[in-house]
Design an enzyme around this catalytic site. Structure first.
Site, PDB file in Angstrom:
ATOM      1  N   LYS A 180       0.832  -1.207   0.000  1.00 27.33           N
ATOM      2  CA  LYS A 180       0.000   0.000   0.000  1.00 27.33           C
ATOM      3  C   LYS A 180       0.870   1.261   0.000  1.00 27.33           C
ATOM      4  O   LYS A 180       1.766   1.394   0.817  1.00 27.33           O
ATOM      5  CB  LYS A 180      -0.911  -0.022   1.228  1.00 27.33           C
ATOM      6  N   THR A 211      -8.456   8.342   9.772  1.00 33.41           N
ATOM      7  CA  THR A 211      -8.001   7.173   9.024  1.00 33.41           C
ATOM      8  C   THR A 211      -7.783   5.968   9.946  1.00 33.41           C
ATOM      9  O   THR A 211      -7.146   4.996   9.553  1.00 33.41           O
ATOM     10  CB  THR A 211      -6.680   7.479   8.296  1.00 33.41           C
ATOM     11  N   GLY A 213      -8.166   2.651  11.325  1.00 34.99           N
ATOM     12  CA  GLY A 213      -8.810   1.411  10.871  1.00 34.99           C
ATOM     13  C   GLY A 213      -8.810   1.191   9.373  1.00 34.99           C
ATOM     14  O   GLY A 213      -9.418   0.230   8.896  1.00 34.99           O
ATOM     15  N   THR A 214      -8.095   2.043   8.625  1.00 31.15           N
ATOM     16  CA  THR A 214      -8.135   1.876   7.163  1.00 31.15           C
ATOM     17  C   THR A 214      -7.463   0.568   6.711  1.00 31.15           C
ATOM     18  O   THR A 214      -7.958  -0.097   5.798  1.00 31.15           O
ATOM     19  CB  THR A 214      -7.445   3.048   6.427  1.00 31.15           C
ATOM     20  N   GLY A 215      -6.341   0.220   7.366  1.00 30.41           N
ATOM     21  CA  GLY A 215      -5.625  -1.010   6.984  1.00 30.41           C
ATOM     22  C   GLY A 215      -6.478  -2.235   7.265  1.00 30.41           C
ATOM     23  O   GLY A 215      -6.574  -3.162   6.453  1.00 30.41           O
ATOM     24  N   CYS A 216      -7.115  -2.224   8.440  1.00 26.66           N
ATOM     25  CA  CYS A 216      -7.973  -3.356   8.837  1.00 26.66           C
ATOM     26  C   CYS A 216      -9.143  -3.465   7.859  1.00 26.66           C
ATOM     27  O   CYS A 216      -9.520  -4.554   7.417  1.00 26.66           O
ATOM     28  CB  CYS A 216      -8.522  -3.140  10.242  1.00 26.66           C
TER      29      CYS A 216
HETATM   30  N1  PLP Z   1      -5.429  -4.023  15.001  1.00 22.92           N
HETATM   31  C1  PLP Z   1      -5.704  -3.504  16.198  1.00 22.92           C
HETATM   32  C2  PLP Z   1      -6.222  -4.370  17.280  1.00 22.92           C
HETATM   33  C3  PLP Z   1      -5.521  -2.155  16.413  1.00 22.92           C
HETATM   34  O1  PLP Z   1      -5.810  -1.674  17.601  1.00 22.92           O
HETATM   35  C4  PLP Z   1      -5.026  -1.336  15.350  1.00 22.92           C
HETATM   36  C5  PLP Z   1      -4.814   0.085  15.460  1.00 22.92           C
HETATM   37  O2  PLP Z   1      -4.846   0.812  16.296  1.00 22.92           O
HETATM   38  C6  PLP Z   1      -4.744  -1.909  14.136  1.00 22.92           C
HETATM   39  C7  PLP Z   1      -4.975  -3.246  14.000  1.00 22.92           C
HETATM   40  C8  PLP Z   1      -4.225  -1.134  12.966  1.00 22.92           C
HETATM   41  O3  PLP Z   1      -5.145  -0.217  12.541  1.00 22.92           O
HETATM   42  P1  PLP Z   1      -5.112   0.502  11.118  1.00 22.92           P
HETATM   43  O4  PLP Z   1      -6.087  -0.192  10.271  1.00 22.92           O
HETATM   44  O5  PLP Z   1      -5.491   1.909  11.442  1.00 22.92           O
HETATM   45  O6  PLP Z   1      -3.715   0.383  10.598  1.00 22.92           O
END
Ligand code: PLP
Length: 264
Positions: A180, A211, A213-216
């Site tokens: 990404k 933003t 949680g964008t990766g998740c």
């Molecule tokens: N997974 C958990 C449990 C988190 O708490 C976080 C971020 O804080 C992430 C993954 C990664 O989040 P993002 O999608 O913002 O990169």
């Protein structure tokens, strides 16, 4: 009256819990629901955090993870599995053992290393162990540039380096890689390598601080699309479009980086 009943395709998230609801398992389950799928979860860690800061991380004992995996797979077998934050080597070993045992199909792995505020969710020293034990299970691995730099051990300065990194990560066992480009200074293009071909997926930077949680959301949207039977290229491009909207309509909640909006 007899229930009519209906069928939803099951999908699984193996990841950390974000009590503030923006990232982690909570984001994954909302994404699954937005794709009209039946979401399930195996919790690896409980992260006490909000839009501004991470307060603590408590890891779930490996025995409980084994039991959660057994409970899911002996009953409702997911059509796709997304794997997110795995902070410790013990949990990596445990997840690898369970993936070996239950052999889920369509595995999307997001190598989560940092929260948006920079807090380390996977310590850098666990990177090599992650590469050795987890990467080989990925039907697609979805690092951002800082995560790819840690996994590849070289700096990524431009699109050429991104292509090199995506190809390198496939030599480490991932079947495909979506690197990404959101952190790139050049543009926000992503690089998709499906093991044969490179695709440059054009990205448009959307200005917002929301933003979290964008990766998740992206990785669980890819898993959703694979569960729905889409091929890899379409699963990724449609997931990108979903995240674009989730960011465009993101929510002004909390004091820090607000969450994406799964139901825009
Ligand atoms: N997974 C958990 C449990 C988190 O708490 C976080 C971020 O804080 C992430 C993954 C990664 O989040 P993002 O999608 O913002 O990169």
């Amino acid at each position: 009256m007899k229930a009519k009943g209906s069928d939803l395709i099951p999908v699984l998230s193996i990841a950390g819990s974000d009590c503030s609801g923006g990232a982690g398992i909570q984001a994954d389950l909302k994404t699954f629901s937005a794709h009209n799928l039946f979401g399930m979860s195996v919790v690896l860690s409980v992260v006490a955090q909000n839009t501004a800061r991470v307060i603590s991380v408590h890891d779930i004992p490996a025995q409980s993870v084994d039991e959660q995996m057994l409970a899911v797979f002996e009953d409702i077998v997911p059509k796709a599995t997304k794997i997110g934050m795995i902070g410790t080597c013990e949990l990596m070993e445990c997840v690898a053992r369970n993936l070996e045992k239950f052999k889920p199909q369509n595995i999307v792995i997001d190598p989560v290393m940092f929260a948006k505020n920079g807090f380390a969710l996977m310590p850098q020293e666990n990177c090599d162990f992650f590469k050795k034990t987890i990467v080989k299970f990925a039907d697609i691995l979805t690092p951002n540039i800082p995560e790819a730099e840690f996994l590849c051990d070289f700096k990524i300065k431009n699109e050429e380096d991104m292509i090199k990194a995506a190809k390198y990560l496939c030599t480490q066992g991932a079947k495909a890689v979506l690197l990404k480009g959101g952190h790139s200074e050049e543009n926000a293009n992503d690089v998709l390598f499906d093991g044969n071909e490179i695709f440059i997926l054009k990205g448009e930077r959307i200005e917002t601080k929301n933003t979290h949680g964008t990766g998740c959301t992206l990785s669980s949207a890819i898993a959703s699309n694979l569960a729905l039977g889409k091929d890899l290229y379409n699963a990724v491009s449609e997931a990108k479009e979903y995240v674009r909207n989730a960011i465009y309509y993101s929510l002004n909640l909390g004091k820090g980086c607000g969450p994406t909006n799964h139901f825009f």
